[in-house]
Design an enzyme around this catalytic site. Sequence first.
Site: not given
Ligand code: LMR
Length: 399
Positions: A130, A211, A246
């Site tokens: 991420w 996470d 979520k």
């Molecule tokens: C995502 O990866 O789209 C979600 O976790 C929302 C975000 O805050 O990025």
Amino acid sequence: MFQHVQPYAGDPIFALVDAFNADARPHKVNLSIGIYFDEQGRLPVLDSVRGAEALILAAGGAKPYLPMEGDARMRTEVQKLLLGAGHPAIAAQRVATIQGVGSSGGLKIGADFLRTWLPDSQVWVSDPTWDNHRSMFEGSGFVVNTYPYYDAASGGVRFEAMLQALRGLPARSIVLLHACCHNPTGVDLTREQWQALVPVLRERELLAYLDLAYQGFGDGIAEDAYAVRALADAGLTFFVANSFSKSMSVYGERCGALTAVCADAAEAALVLGQLRYTVRRVYSSPPLHAAQIVAHVLGDAELRGMWEGELAAMRERIAAMRRALHDRLVQRLPGRDFSYFLTQRGMFSYTGLSAAQVDRLREEHAVYLIRSGRICVAGLNLGNVERVAEAMAAVMSTR
Ligand code: LMR
């Protein structure tokens, strides 16, 4: 005073949501951000959450400050959800939990804590991860590196390369791991791989930082906590940031937590104390409404049963959409392997689409996904999956 300030390029995920909202094309489809939309394309309000809010209102609605560490009942419920009620680590009081501001807030408080108390450590995140992981840890002052993870050729995990990289890290390195539903790839470690990771973490004295933002969207609530429980069972010291954004569809309420599983009760008390101080220095105390929702949904037997059913329905709808997209793409592009849609877990699929193909999807077909090729499968429904498959097949047929 501020003329030297650098312009902010914007966040790749949130900027795309803004662009989607500004797009006037009625057939547009949002597969960008990790948000669950229902079959009608709406953001659901869960009955279990409505029930919790009714109880909160009925109790009178006073709004005191919470303590720095958050609501006691919520924190207890989080520990049970993560580790399973009656886990020996909980009984031994070697688990310290603070309420977070979403799991991002928990992650960040954990990062600030680690920067103070493990100042010589560096952070290692999966390649890819991420986007915000890097920003958060760098924002806390860490050097952030990557370890091998996704194998584009096979669509699996480069597990041997990952283990080898971790074996070469200095003691006390911080290793960010996705406990389930890997974001962005949807490709998780198997149970056997988690078990193989445990001795490496132990022998190399690495700090795992899990996470867990999508618990319940992979295989189930307990199933998706396998990694947390495996590390706790092995007696490791580790962190886990978890989210209810979520799983309870409460994105803007900022419901989440940070948990440190420690060596013993004395260490857990020290860690909790410094986490409280970190919170006090950053935002003082967490949101009350968030804590009350989570405490009621997890702690009230009737609401809990309702929530588990609602979460299962979300999980099953995503799995059905994976099959729907897979089947339509196989029909359109026979001979190509789309089985990854079926094997990847959680909200996300890594499609292998190039950034140029993603741009074409957005510009020519009004289908929005982030430029890594990640789609949020929960944005699909029976009303748009045909069109998305057609658009994807069109851009996949040309480079
Ligand atoms: C995502 O990866 O789209 C979600 O976790 C929302 C975000 O805050 O990025």
